[in-house]
Design a protein around this motif. Sequence first.
Motif, mmCIF file in Angstrom:
data_model
loop_
_atom_site.group_PDB
_atom_site.id
_atom_site.type_symbol
_atom_site.label_atom_id
_atom_site.label_comp_id
_atom_site.label_asym_id
_atom_site.label_seq_id
_atom_site.Cartn_x
_atom_site.Cartn_y
_atom_site.Cartn_z
ATOM 1 N N TYR A 16 -68.800 -7.871 -54.090
ATOM 2 C CA TYR A 16 -67.813 -7.858 -53.021
ATOM 3 C C TYR A 16 -68.474 -8.104 -51.665
ATOM 4 O O TYR A 16 -69.536 -7.575 -51.371
ATOM 5 N N PHE A 17 -67.841 -8.923 -50.878
ATOM 6 C CA PHE A 17 -68.126 -9.020 -49.438
ATOM 7 C C PHE A 17 -66.879 -9.670 -48.850
ATOM 8 O O PHE A 17 -66.078 -10.227 -49.596
ATOM 9 N N PRO A 18 -66.667 -9.588 -47.545
ATOM 10 C CA PRO A 18 -65.448 -10.189 -46.990
ATOM 11 C C PRO A 18 -65.421 -11.674 -47.327
ATOM 12 O O PRO A 18 -66.335 -12.408 -46.980
ATOM 13 N N ARG A 19 -64.383 -12.088 -48.019
ATOM 14 C CA ARG A 19 -64.346 -13.453 -48.556
ATOM 15 C C ARG A 19 -64.277 -14.525 -47.491
ATOM 16 O O ARG A 19 -64.670 -15.671 -47.720
ATOM 17 N N LEU A 20 -63.768 -14.168 -46.297
ATOM 18 C CA LEU A 20 -63.657 -15.155 -45.214
ATOM 19 C C LEU A 20 -65.016 -15.736 -44.830
ATOM 20 O O LEU A 20 -65.094 -16.808 -44.237
ATOM 21 N N ILE A 21 -66.079 -15.014 -45.180
ATOM 22 C CA ILE A 21 -67.419 -15.497 -44.866
ATOM 23 C C ILE A 21 -67.695 -16.834 -45.545
ATOM 24 O O ILE A 21 -68.371 -17.700 -44.997
ATOM 25 N N ILE A 22 -67.119 -17.025 -46.731
ATOM 26 C CA ILE A 22 -67.427 -18.245 -47.486
ATOM 27 C C ILE A 22 -66.897 -19.503 -46.780
ATOM 28 O O ILE A 22 -67.684 -20.383 -46.436
ATOM 29 N N PRO A 23 -65.573 -19.607 -46.532
ATOM 30 C CA PRO A 23 -65.137 -20.801 -45.794
ATOM 31 C C PRO A 23 -65.707 -20.828 -44.373
ATOM 32 O O PRO A 23 -65.967 -21.904 -43.830
ATOM 33 N N GLY A 24 -65.914 -19.647 -43.795
ATOM 34 C CA GLY A 24 -66.469 -19.573 -42.442
ATOM 35 C C GLY A 24 -67.840 -20.219 -42.363
ATOM 36 O O GLY A 24 -68.129 -20.980 -41.438
ATOM 37 N N SER A 25 -68.680 -19.930 -43.355
ATOM 38 C CA SER A 25 -70.016 -20.502 -43.283
ATOM 39 C C SER A 25 -69.997 -21.990 -43.613
ATOM 40 O O SER A 25 -70.866 -22.728 -43.149
ATOM 41 N N SER A 26 -68.981 -22.447 -44.371
ATOM 42 C CA SER A 26 -68.860 -23.893 -44.592
ATOM 43 C C SER A 26 -68.588 -24.608 -43.272
ATOM 44 O O SER A 26 -69.123 -25.688 -43.016
ATOM 45 N N VAL A 27 -67.755 -23.996 -42.442
ATOM 46 C CA VAL A 27 -67.452 -24.578 -41.141
ATOM 47 C C VAL A 27 -68.716 -24.581 -40.270
ATOM 48 O O VAL A 27 -69.012 -25.565 -39.589
ATOM 49 N N LEU A 28 -69.471 -23.490 -40.332
ATOM 50 C CA LEU A 28 -70.709 -23.422 -39.548
ATOM 51 C C LEU A 28 -71.707 -24.497 -39.982
ATOM 52 O O LEU A 28 -72.416 -25.069 -39.165
ATOM 53 N N THR A 29 -71.767 -24.740 -41.301
ATOM 54 C CA THR A 29 -72.674 -25.774 -41.798
ATOM 55 C C THR A 29 -72.276 -27.140 -41.253
ATOM 56 O O THR A 29 -73.124 -27.924 -40.829
ATOM 57 N N ALA A 30 -70.970 -27.405 -41.259
ATOM 58 C CA ALA A 30 -70.490 -28.677 -40.710
ATOM 59 C C ALA A 30 -70.799 -28.758 -39.215
ATOM 60 O O ALA A 30 -71.114 -29.825 -38.694
ATOM 61 N N PHE A 31 -70.744 -27.601 -38.562
ATOM 62 C CA PHE A 31 -71.032 -27.566 -37.123
ATOM 63 C C PHE A 31 -72.487 -27.935 -36.856
ATOM 64 O O PHE A 31 -72.796 -28.600 -35.872
ATOM 65 N N PHE A 32 -73.373 -27.523 -37.763
ATOM 66 C CA PHE A 32 -74.787 -27.866 -37.611
ATOM 67 C C PHE A 32 -74.970 -29.385 -37.641
ATOM 68 O O PHE A 32 -75.677 -29.958 -36.804
ATOM 69 N N ASP A 33 -74.304 -30.040 -38.619
ATOM 70 C CA ASP A 33 -74.374 -31.507 -38.682
ATOM 71 C C ASP A 33 -73.818 -32.134 -37.407
ATOM 72 O O ASP A 33 -74.329 -33.141 -36.918
#
Lengths: 409, 274
Positions: B114-131
């Motif tokens: 368990y962890f807050p699930r919003l982290i998963i799509p959230g970090s996908s957005v952050l990865t795209a932000f890095f690019d």
Amino acid sequence: MQPAIEIRNLGKQYPLVTSQPYIALRDVISNSAKNFLKPGKKAKEKFWALQDINLDIMPGERVGIIGRNGAGKSTLLKIISRITPPTTGHATIRGRVGSLLEVGTGFHPELTGRENIFLNGSILGLKKIEIEKQLDAIIDFSGVEKFIDTPLKHFSSGMQLRLAFAVAAHLEPEILLIDEVLAVGDAEFQKKCIGKMEDISKNSGRTLLFVSHNLGAVRSLCNKVVYLQNGRIKGFGAIDTIIEQYLGDISSTQNKKAAKGNGNVTIESCRLLSGENETSELFLGYPAAFELKFTSKQDLKNIEVAFNIRNIYGDIVTHSTTLDNKIQFEAITNETLTVKASLLSINITPGVYSIDIFVLNNGELCHGYTDFMEFSVINSDKALRPDGFPPHVITFSETNWEMIRHEDL
Amino acid sequence: MEKTVTQIHPPKGFSLGLKELWQYRELFYFFTWRDIKVKYKQTVLGILWAILQPLALMAIFTFLFSKTWPIDTGNIRYPIFVLSGLIIWNLFSNAVSHAGESMIHHAAIIKKIYFPRLIIPGSSVLTAFFDFIMGLIVFIIFCFIYKQGSHVSGAIFFLAGIVIILLAAFGAGTFLAALNVKYRDFRYTVPVLLQLLFFSSQVIYPLHSIGQPWLRNLLSLNPVNAALELFRAPLSGAQPDNNIVLIGLASTITILMAGIYFFRKTEAYFADIA
């Protein structure tokens, strides 16, 4: 003192999955169109994986959860670790929870061992500072320091497991939830892990909840046992009492489905023995025995007793019959007979198995059960390989290896 | 020491779970760090790839439109106009498509911890932000190459544009992520929807070139248009169009709230159906 884990009327209902594990929008649309045209839809079938669970676990208690496959053990652990919500009831958890339902959750093959320690550790709820503080201890415990900076894909499965367990062993939660993770891996490392977990739970007063088929591990780690049967608590209390109850249940014929035969004999019980002790786990390469008790309803000649052993996929991995020893029995009406089948050596690879038992008369089935009881085979010093058996291996051959030098070459 | 108390009960009500997200903030970092690291370990071209793709498209569009079908892009030179459009568009489409797939991608983890699930799509957005940051650096270099004039006064608009595109991508991404878990065949429609959105965005043409006000307002519902309107403000020196920005902002907020709400409502069952 308040309980560390307080569970009230907890229940979990699942829809009975028929064909597909997931919903396709396509089907939803076509089904609702069908229902629109043909009203009067049938209710979806559901089943309770867990029902009426009430449990108080005090801080520092180490509780084992036992039960047959499908009894709800893992579901209970998943609810307590918040992976899935309950359908009814509630639970209160007091303390920081570390759950270990799998070793190496989130490991990525492209990252190095060291990078994976950080990734896995943070998924398990460790802070970066905590991981940094424990890094040396983790690497040391894993015993893979030589490869720690190579990508994980170059690790053997045993090495990955060691690394994963090393991270998990250094979680320092107040409540530790562990699911069957010790079922894999080599005996030596298992011992080390159990030792570490004992150390964590006994000496530091942590609360432990441990699901396992391995009754030996439950005995050595826990001081209390919860016994689940068909989603309900069948027993909760002292280890010896509850494990005895569990073994009694799995060896008796009560509540057993799938009985077959013409009824000329009735199987009373079937026990699994390791040495003199009743057990549900056998050790690789060591002897074991089944003891089957049945009563004859009439005078019978040419009685044959046989068993199958099935793996978790339902494949029969071995079969044995009294005919192998050219033995057949006779019985008179209402006579109770006990037949003992001694296996000289358990040579099926570690894992969970089930046994089918049959009593036949002149080749006709009198009484039999498929899937009568489950047992597990545990790795032993007969197979000292460091990484355990590859998953597709079914049997174990006890072998003497030697090297013969060709002096005259 | 104070004991952490966790209450477990059947899902009810709605909350953002911000407190918990804050507790798990390091996991955002670790997931993003993993994705970036793995991505650049696996591809030979690495970072170059994130840059070459928009540059190639820029060349194609510039060739097509500057010769055959000249478009009036005001003070902004056309190659710069297209490149700015493409890096913002790529940020949006990468973030949405990766976030949309992210929950299925992480099914194994979701079932085990368990962890807050919003982290998963959230970090996908952050990865795209890095690019995007990589692309942005190249974009700035190209601004110098093309001697594109700029106005410092528009810097605040520029930042607001990036914030809008991130929020819209996060909202659409979380919505899609939840939808993909629930209805596994929805993902096949995503490329088509993105294509549609691309042509309704002012990536290769300015929204002002559309004559009909009603059509312009309709297209303004696409948050990419508001983001680009703001993002390009320091280049053109013009005030961003109020209509485009306000309509886009309203739709961004709607998408964001709907996405997070739907995600939070369905996330409890992800482990059961993923």
